[in-house]
Design an enzyme around this catalytic site. Sequence first.
Site, PDB file in Angstrom:
ATOM      1  N   GLU A  59       0.635  -0.944  -0.099  1.00 53.20           N
ATOM      2  CA  GLU A  59      -0.133   0.080  -0.098  1.00 53.20           C
ATOM      3  C   GLU A  59       0.631   1.672   0.199  1.00 53.20           C
ATOM      4  O   GLU A  59      -0.115   2.006   0.331  1.00 53.20           O
ATOM      5  CB  GLU A  59      -1.203   0.552   1.332  1.00 53.20           C
ATOM      6  CG  GLU A  59      -0.365  -0.035   2.930  1.00 53.20           C
ATOM      7  CD  GLU A  59      -1.066  -0.105   3.861  1.00 53.20           C
ATOM      8  OE1 GLU A  59      -1.880   1.750   3.663  1.00 53.20           O
ATOM      9  OE2 GLU A  59      -1.438  -0.673   4.475  1.00 53.20           O
ATOM     10  N   CYS A  67      -3.434  -3.166   4.796  1.00 58.21           N
ATOM     11  CA  CYS A  67      -2.101  -3.896   5.127  1.00 58.21           C
ATOM     12  C   CYS A  67      -2.706  -5.929   4.613  1.00 58.21           C
ATOM     13  O   CYS A  67      -2.078  -6.854   4.134  1.00 58.21           O
ATOM     14  CB  CYS A  67      -2.101  -4.602   6.310  1.00 58.21           C
ATOM     15  SG  CYS A  67      -2.289  -3.072   7.613  1.00 58.21           S
ATOM     16  N   HIS A  74      -2.247 -10.268  12.100  1.00 66.31           N
ATOM     17  CA  HIS A  74      -1.671  -9.262  11.479  1.00 66.31           C
ATOM     18  C   HIS A  74      -1.532  -7.972  12.680  1.00 66.31           C
ATOM     19  O   HIS A  74      -2.653  -7.649  13.378  1.00 66.31           O
ATOM     20  CB  HIS A  74      -2.937  -8.358  10.386  1.00 66.31           C
ATOM     21  CG  HIS A  74      -2.278  -7.167  10.494  1.00 66.31           C
ATOM     22  ND1 HIS A  74      -1.685  -6.005   9.717  1.00 66.31           N
ATOM     23  CD2 HIS A  74      -3.310  -5.403  10.440  1.00 66.31           C
ATOM     24  CE1 HIS A  74      -1.746  -5.237  10.305  1.00 66.31           C
ATOM     25  NE2 HIS A  74      -2.634  -4.435  10.339  1.00 66.31           N
ATOM     26  N   LYS A 115      -0.726  -5.703  21.723  1.00 68.11           N
ATOM     27  CA  LYS A 115      -1.501  -5.544  22.142  1.00 68.11           C
ATOM     28  C   LYS A 115      -2.535  -6.069  21.871  1.00 68.11           C
ATOM     29  O   LYS A 115      -3.499  -6.785  21.921  1.00 68.11           O
ATOM     30  CB  LYS A 115      -1.504  -4.600  22.632  1.00 68.11           C
ATOM     31  CG  LYS A 115      -2.571  -4.252  24.505  1.00 68.11           C
ATOM     32  CD  LYS A 115      -1.508  -5.349  25.368  1.00 68.11           C
ATOM     33  CE  LYS A 115      -2.642  -5.350  26.744  1.00 68.11           C
ATOM     34  NZ  LYS A 115      -2.176  -4.406  27.488  1.00 68.11           N
ATOM     35  N   LYS A 154      -5.462  -9.459  22.531  1.00 65.92           N
ATOM     36  CA  LYS A 154      -6.935  -9.080  22.537  1.00 65.92           C
ATOM     37  C   LYS A 154      -7.943  -9.504  21.689  1.00 65.92           C
ATOM     38  O   LYS A 154      -8.584 -10.243  22.433  1.00 65.92           O
ATOM     39  CB  LYS A 154      -7.476  -7.255  21.925  1.00 65.92           C
ATOM     40  CG  LYS A 154      -6.821  -6.447  23.571  1.00 65.92           C
ATOM     41  CD  LYS A 154      -7.234  -5.168  23.775  1.00 65.92           C
ATOM     42  CE  LYS A 154      -6.536  -4.448  24.285  1.00 65.92           C
ATOM     43  NZ  LYS A 154      -7.458  -3.128  24.767  1.00 65.92           N
TER      44      LYS A 154
HETATM   45  C1  LIG Z   1      -4.189   2.391  17.871  1.00 66.02           C
HETATM   46  C2  LIG Z   1      -4.586   3.673  18.619  1.00 66.02           C
HETATM   47  C3  LIG Z   1      -6.107   4.374  18.031  1.00 66.02           C
HETATM   48  C4  LIG Z   1      -3.990   4.186  19.334  1.00 66.02           C
HETATM   49  O1  LIG Z   1      -4.454   5.737  19.773  1.00 66.02           O
HETATM   50  P1  LIG Z   1      -4.817   6.091  21.624  1.00 66.02           P
HETATM   51  O2  LIG Z   1      -6.418   6.655  21.523  1.00 66.02           O
HETATM   52  O3  LIG Z   1      -4.067   7.432  21.921  1.00 66.02           O
HETATM   53  O4  LIG Z   1      -4.467   5.186  22.300  1.00 66.02           O
HETATM   54  P2  LIG Z   1      -5.595   5.798  23.891  1.00 66.02           P
HETATM   55  O5  LIG Z   1      -5.409   5.831  24.887  1.00 66.02           O
HETATM   56  O6  LIG Z   1      -6.042   4.148  23.935  1.00 66.02           O
HETATM   57  O7  LIG Z   1      -4.013   3.720  24.403  1.00 66.02           O
HETATM   58  C5  LIG Z   1      -3.547   3.171  24.144  1.00 66.02           C
HETATM   59  C6  LIG Z   1      -3.576   1.989  24.645  1.00 66.02           C
HETATM   60  O8  LIG Z   1      -2.715   2.148  25.585  1.00 66.02           O
HETATM   61  C7  LIG Z   1      -3.373   1.848  27.420  1.00 66.02           C
HETATM   62  N1  LIG Z   1      -2.498   2.681  28.036  1.00 66.02           N
HETATM   63  C8  LIG Z   1      -2.468   4.385  27.896  1.00 66.02           C
HETATM   64  N2  LIG Z   1      -1.487   4.787  28.822  1.00 66.02           N
HETATM   65  C9  LIG Z   1      -1.036   3.719  29.594  1.00 66.02           C
HETATM   66  C10 LIG Z   1       0.110   3.709  30.155  1.00 66.02           C
HETATM   67  N3  LIG Z   1       0.750   4.934  30.968  1.00 66.02           N
HETATM   68  N4  LIG Z   1       0.352   2.916  31.391  1.00 66.02           N
HETATM   69  C11 LIG Z   1      -0.098   1.105  30.312  1.00 66.02           C
HETATM   70  N5  LIG Z   1      -0.926   1.858  29.409  1.00 66.02           N
HETATM   71  C12 LIG Z   1      -1.334   3.232  29.239  1.00 66.02           C
HETATM   72  C13 LIG Z   1      -4.395   2.984  27.285  1.00 66.02           C
HETATM   73  O9  LIG Z   1      -5.611   2.329  28.408  1.00 66.02           O
HETATM   74  C14 LIG Z   1      -4.718   1.865  25.872  1.00 66.02           C
HETATM   75  O10 LIG Z   1      -5.051   0.534  26.378  1.00 66.02           O
HETATM   76  P3  LIG Z   1      -6.595  -0.056  25.648  1.00 66.02           P
HETATM   77  O11 LIG Z   1      -6.723  -0.280  24.355  1.00 66.02           O
HETATM   78  O12 LIG Z   1      -6.618  -1.714  26.283  1.00 66.02           O
HETATM   79  O13 LIG Z   1      -7.814   0.629  26.194  1.00 66.02           O
HETATM   80  C15 LIG Z   1      -3.931   5.149  17.788  1.00 66.02           C
HETATM   81  O14 LIG Z   1      -2.154   4.437  17.873  1.00 66.02           O
HETATM   82  C16 LIG Z   1      -3.569   4.422  16.054  1.00 66.02           C
HETATM   83  O15 LIG Z   1      -4.470   4.902  15.685  1.00 66.02           O
HETATM   84  N6  LIG Z   1      -3.134   3.668  15.524  1.00 66.02           N
HETATM   85  C17 LIG Z   1      -2.956   3.661  13.961  1.00 66.02           C
HETATM   86  C18 LIG Z   1      -4.725   2.378  13.720  1.00 66.02           C
HETATM   87  C19 LIG Z   1      -4.569   1.140  14.240  1.00 66.02           C
HETATM   88  O16 LIG Z   1      -3.214   0.801  14.543  1.00 66.02           O
HETATM   89  N7  LIG Z   1      -5.392   0.620  14.044  1.00 66.02           N
HETATM   90  C20 LIG Z   1      -5.347  -0.833  14.313  1.00 66.02           C
HETATM   91  C21 LIG Z   1      -6.511  -1.864  13.570  1.00 66.02           C
HETATM   92  S1  LIG Z   1      -5.374  -1.749  12.391  1.00 66.02           S
END
Ligand SMILES: CC(C)(COP(=O)(O)OP(=O)(O)OC[C@H]1O[C@@H](n2cnc3c(N)ncnc32)[C@H](O)[C@@H]1OP(=O)(O)O)[C@@H](O)C(=O)NCCC(=O)NCCS
Length: 510
Positions: free
Chosen positions: A103, A137, A272, A277, A281
């Site tokens: 991609e 992906c 994938h 984490k 899950k």
């Molecule tokens: C994945 C994504 C949405 C996370 O971003 P975010 O909203 O800022 O992150 P969150 O606030 O949800 O934090 C991520 C995790 O870390 C945990 N966390 C936050 N601070 C923490 C800390 N200090 N210690 C431990 N864990 C912590 C949160 O609780 C969360 O856990 P959960 O998913 O079990 O709820 C972001 O990285 C993203 O958009 N990535 C690209 C898209 C992607 O990978 N999608 C996946 C499907 S294809």
Amino acid sequence: MCNLDCYRMPGSASISCLGPWPKDVGIIAMELYIPSQYVDQTELEQFDGVSAGKYTVGLGQAAMGFCSDREDINSLCLTVVQRLMERNGLSYDSVGRLEVGTETIIDKSKSVKTVLMQLFEDSGNTDVEGIDTTNACYGGTAALFNAVNWVESSSWDGRYALVVAGDIAVYATGSARPTGGAGAVAMLVGPNAPLAFERGLRGTHMQHAYDFYKPDMVSEYPVVDGKLSIECYLSALDRCYSVYRNKIHAQWQREGSEKHFNLEDFGYLVFHSPYCKLVQKSLARLMLNDFLSHPNPNTEVGPFTGLEAFRDVKPEETYFDRDVEKAFLKASSELFEKKTKPSLLISNQNGNMYTPSVYGCLASLIAQKTAAQLAGQRIGVFSYGSGFAATLYSLRITQDHTPGSNLDKLVSSLSDLQVRLKSRKKVSPAVFSENMKLREETHHLGVYVPRGPVDDLFPGTWYLTRVDDKHRREYARRPVECEVNAEAEIVCSSTEVTQQVPHIHVTKIN
Ligand SMILES: CC(C)(COP(=O)(O)OP(=O)(O)OC[C@H]1O[C@@H](n2cnc3c(N)ncnc32)[C@H](O)[C@@H]1OP(=O)(O)O)[C@@H](O)C(=O)NCCC(=O)NCCS
């Protein structure tokens, strides 16, 4: 009439296109390429000013590989293909199909596949089908399916298919940036494979969603709805597992068995991995599926102990349900350690590679098990690409794990992954950030000479030397030097820059 029955697949009898239907079509050999530099995720947490543990514990990521302006999708794929060919002593005229899944688009018309044909020039082989496939992906999996289907079809001419999945996963500054990465995986596909596709066992789910997409043609960065992408991923997993199970149940019923499929029927499961984490899950999610679909689960003893409170939950209401997630993460923790965790080495250390991510997981699993531990097992493979397209399929590993067998060769060829990871160079988040800025400003320029150092690249890496005023790209290759791998094998080649070497010499030194 086909005249290609002289080709010999490793470890097999000669193959004739006029012979019977090829057996055990699948992955014969694999090669993985990761960038030579990375940023540490703990340091990135500090640099980004987020709470300690968010990237490392919350997302489960330890390090993230990245490319300077010296590498693009063409160079990544050139590197991994040439490395696969050299390390397996393959000649380029033994390949009849070459598929690329990516991609990372740097040209809206010319495929990466056609760039790779430069590697074939000395062999004179231009009779090579296949082209690029794109859907986030998932492109690598679609390319792999095309290759497997070709070998199993009336179009097959007796030669190998080669599949390349490669991407540079970069995000704008913000919450998605730590889920980047980069790399490429090449896979040799043919009959009598140590990792054979199980016939008829693919559960697919495809649906329209704007969870992640790249509408801005001048930017490398996607538009991401992170939470929606997680929901799409988990809902696709549910649907694919359900379809997969229905298909295997139908097969078993035809064989006279009323057995109910569950996670124990997979020896290993790879997913994938946008971040580790989510994979953990996902395994918990499959256990929830097993629990809900079980006609009469025992909640007193066994894997479902204490889960009776969740008997009536509706899966589509639980994607972000903390109680459900916690309970099933706990219930599946042993399964995760045994069946999935070993597959997360590259994902944890190098990050999301997009199309190659799930195949990096497959390579990691193979690298960390012995041939005897793998022999005879079924591997479940879940591939997800935003937009969205997903499949759960399974590979059956051959029983033959004797020294010198195809499986033994595959395992040994990946046994140096830890060594390769350790030989990378760690750079500071500030340097990483400067590299991202440089890519942002220059990746689409017409007349451009990259600035990134060439000496930092691994031996044998192809790199961009210039882009001319017509956007034509030129590449050179770092000389391949002697590399000592974990098995104390020495892999040497006397390649000069840009020179191709069709064969390698592998010599035991102990
Ligand atoms: C994945 C994504 C949405 C996370 O971003 P975010 O909203 O800022 O992150 P969150 O606030 O949800 O934090 C991520 C995790 O870390 C945990 N966390 C936050 N601070 C923490 C800390 N200090 N210690 C431990 N864990 C912590 C949160 O609780 C969360 O856990 P959960 O998913 O079990 O709820 C972001 O990285 C993203 O958009 N990535 C690209 C898209 C992607 O990978 N999608 C996946 C499907 S294809």
